[in-house]
Design a protein around this motif. Structure first.
Motif: not given
Length: 117
Positions: A23-39
């Protein structure tokens, strides 16, 4: 040390944190969090779709494409993932590959008449 922050907390806390980054448009940080979550929960579409969107918006198009292909392979009628896959392919200059996904996304979304061909 930085990685620990992105992986810290319960899946629900990380999902919420990823949403705040997105939501804050920090897409790279969102991807870092989500990468682990998706795993951790690979069967869930929501985190994988938000990961794909985060990759798309941070111009990591190959990563976005890979995540979207997993979603549409598992759920061929997931129309938003089809649309995103088409847009991702278009951004890579792969219009011919995008076209069938656009048509299917339109049909699944109820947009049967299209002026684009």
């Amino acid at each position: 040390m930085e990685t620990m922050y992105y992986d810290h907390g319960t899946p629900a806390e990380r999902w919420e944190r990823a949403g705040m980054f997105f939501d804050a448009k920090d897409y790279a940080a969102a991807a870092r969090v989500l990468g682990g979550l998706v795993e951790e929960v690979p069967e869930q579409t929501g985190p994988r779709l938000l990961l794909a969107r985060s990759y798309y918006h941070s111009a990591q198009l190959r990563h976005a494409e890979a995540e979207l292909r997993v979603i549409v392979e598992r759920d061929p009628v997931e129309h938003y993932a089809r649309l995103m896959l088409a847009r991702t392919l278009q951004r890579q200059g792969r219009d011919d590959e995008a076209r069938p996904h656009l048509r299917l996304a339109a049909a699944l979304g109820g947009e049967f008449g299209s002026d684009e061909d």
